[in-house]
Design a protein around this motif. Structure first.
Motif, PDB file in Angstrom:
ATOM      1  N   ARG A  15      48.488  40.310  40.823  1.00 61.11           N
ATOM      2  CA  ARG A  15      49.606  39.631  41.484  1.00 61.11           C
ATOM      3  C   ARG A  15      50.752  40.628  41.681  1.00 61.11           C
ATOM      4  O   ARG A  15      50.797  41.685  41.030  1.00 61.11           O
ATOM      5  N   SER A  64      40.305  37.664  45.022  1.00 60.79           N
ATOM      6  CA  SER A  64      41.588  37.946  44.379  1.00 60.79           C
ATOM      7  C   SER A  64      42.047  39.377  44.646  1.00 60.79           C
ATOM      8  O   SER A  64      43.236  39.627  44.882  1.00 60.79           O
ATOM      9  N   GLY A 213      42.862  34.611  44.373  1.00 60.50           N
ATOM     10  CA  GLY A 213      44.038  35.288  44.896  1.00 60.50           C
ATOM     11  C   GLY A 213      45.348  34.648  44.482  1.00 60.50           C
ATOM     12  O   GLY A 213      45.438  33.448  44.230  1.00 60.50           O
ATOM     13  N   GLU A 214      46.362  35.487  44.424  1.00 54.91           N
ATOM     14  CA  GLU A 214      47.705  35.037  44.085  1.00 54.91           C
ATOM     15  C   GLU A 214      48.215  33.987  45.063  1.00 54.91           C
ATOM     16  O   GLU A 214      48.826  32.988  44.647  1.00 54.91           O
ATOM     17  N   TRP A 249      42.938  31.173  38.067  1.00 49.41           N
ATOM     18  CA  TRP A 249      43.987  32.069  38.556  1.00 49.41           C
ATOM     19  C   TRP A 249      44.772  32.668  37.396  1.00 49.41           C
ATOM     20  O   TRP A 249      45.177  33.822  37.458  1.00 49.41           O
ATOM     21  N   CYS A 254      46.225  36.215  38.543  1.00 50.49           N
ATOM     22  CA  CYS A 254      46.747  35.903  39.878  1.00 50.49           C
ATOM     23  C   CYS A 254      48.010  35.057  39.748  1.00 50.49           C
ATOM     24  O   CYS A 254      48.867  35.060  40.636  1.00 50.49           O
TER      25      CYS A 254
END
Length: 429
Positions: A15, A64, A213-214, A249, A254
């Motif tokens: 992130r 991610s 993913g963030e 996450w 993330c």
């Protein structure tokens, strides 16, 4: 005067928000070199013939890393991607780009720690420092009301003292811009096939879609908070109708735990939130790793009241595929195999059944979860399995878990079982 370049080694911190190593690198250096390495160690076949990373989590990881690269590019930077041994690749990149220092977030589990030590030793050979940061916990270890060696082994006591005497630090700022050296070859994100894996199949019975993913993590956090507000979720209701589903996450970093805490509590000390409780358990298991290391999970610390089953492999194989004859266990394992996720209560149920009913070595179950879980985290996975297996703990801690008898109630689990194990109800039709 020559420019200072800091290499930022991303691992489980994918992130740009609340990321101390990234922010500090932009403050201390003229140029920042972000790097992510797909280490073959995590994609090998390990003990019991199980993969260390199954295809469901691997797909989430690839998404991610792609999102991290995109977010870095939005800030003017980029992400170098490589496949190989970090202890070889990081020194090579450091020399190629005349790096002054390497930053990374410290891990606590033994395999991750060993990899860090190997990288650190390799960097020392070229007279470079690997600087460690702490970025995977809700509470910073320096803010705990006790030194690491004196952390209570009881979760109940840990929770009470930390909530009473410690504060969660504010989130780190997101860099406004990232300046990188001129990158010759940023590298491509590998495919699942290049990692030795096949693509997972989406199961139509799944009621939730994961995308790594963030960006999607932040979106799902926002949606979770909105649902909680709309339904007026009861404070302290562990079994909310709306589980966060944010663990995948959080596990890959993330989402920052501090960011999640801030958004959920809105600055208040809402320790009754089921999501805050989840974050506290994560901290607890990480700090137990830090306090005891590998010894926390050694055989000497386990109660050994049951004789192990003679036919462990046969029983383990039936448990893996959901063919034990116990409806909730079988439904949960089929759900896990299809989607990479099962609710925490169900994880406790299948773990208790494997360790105490089938009397199979709990470490086999932990290894299977390592392959299958989309939200796998070493400390949380081993910590939960160790708890179930019988590491000594405060009896009060058990109130955070449902009993196997409660979880085997067909009436309570009818809808879930009918979705993932419809044959359990076939004779009733």
């Amino acid at each position: 005067m020559s420019e200072k370049t800091i290499l930022v080694w991303f691992r489980n911190d994918l992130r740009v928000h609340d990321n101390e190593i990234l922010f500090e690198a932009t403050r201390k250096a003229d140029k920042v070199l972000p790097v992510y390495i797909f280490d073959p160690f995590y994609f090998k076949t390990a003990a019991l013939g199980l993969l260390k990373t199954g295809n469901i989590r691997a797909k989430f990881l690839l998404e991610s890393v792609a999102d991290l690269r995109g977010n870095l590019q939005k800030l003017g930077g980029d992400l170098i991607i490589r496949i190989g041994n970090p202890a070889e690749i990081i020194p090579q990149l450091a020399q190629q780009y005349e790096v002054s220092e390497v930053y990374h977030h410290r891990e606590v589990a033994f395999e991750e720690t060993q990899i860090s030590e190997e990288v650190e030793a390799a960097l020392w050979k070229i007279k470079l420092n690997l600087k460690h940061f702490i970025g995977h916990t809700l509470y910073h270890k320096e803010d705990l009301p006790f030194p690491i060696k004196d952390i209570p082994d009881s979760f109940s006591i840990f929770k009470k003292k930390v909530e009473r005497d410690s504060q969660v630090r504010p989130c780190i700022e997101t860099p406004e811009h990232i300046y990188t050296p001129e990158i010759v070859d940023a590298g491509n994100i590998p495919t699942l096939a290049e990692l030795g894996l096949t693509g997972p199949v989406d199961d139509p019975r799944s009621d939730f879609h994961y995308e790594g993913g963030e960006s999607t993590g932040l979106l799902h956090l926002e949606q979770y908070i909105s649902r909680q507000s709309l339904t007026g979720a009861t404070k302290g209701n562990k079994h909310s109708d709306h589980p966060s589903r944010l663990s995948a996450w959080i596990s890959l970093g993330c989402l920052s735990m501090r960011w999640v805490y801030r958004e959920v509590t809105h600055g208040s000390h809402n320790s009754g939130s089921p999501l805050v409780l989840e974050l506290l358990w994560r901290d607890y298991f990480r700090f137990m790793f830090k306090k005891h290391g590998k010894q926390f999970y050694s055989a000497e610390r386990f109660k050994d009241n049951d004789d192990p089953a003679a036919n462990q492999e046969e029983l383990f194989d039936k448990w893996k595929v959901g063919n034990t004859g116990v409806p909730l266990v079988d439904a949960s394992m089929r759900h896990l195999n299809a989607t990479g996720y099962i609710p925490n209560d169900n994880r406790q149920a299948v773990a208790v059944y494997l360790a105490h009913e089938l009397k199979v070595d709990w470490r086999k179950g932990a290894a299977y979860f390592e392959e299958k879980l989309i939200d796998y985290s070493p400390a949380s996975n081993l910590g939960n399995w160790a708890f179930v297996a019988g590491v000594e703990h405060d009896p009060k801690d058990t109130r955070y878990f449902l009993s196997p008898k409660q979880l085997s109630d067909l009436d309570l689990q009818a809808q879930y079982i009918s979705t993932w194990l419809p044959e359990a109800f076939a004779e009733q039709v």
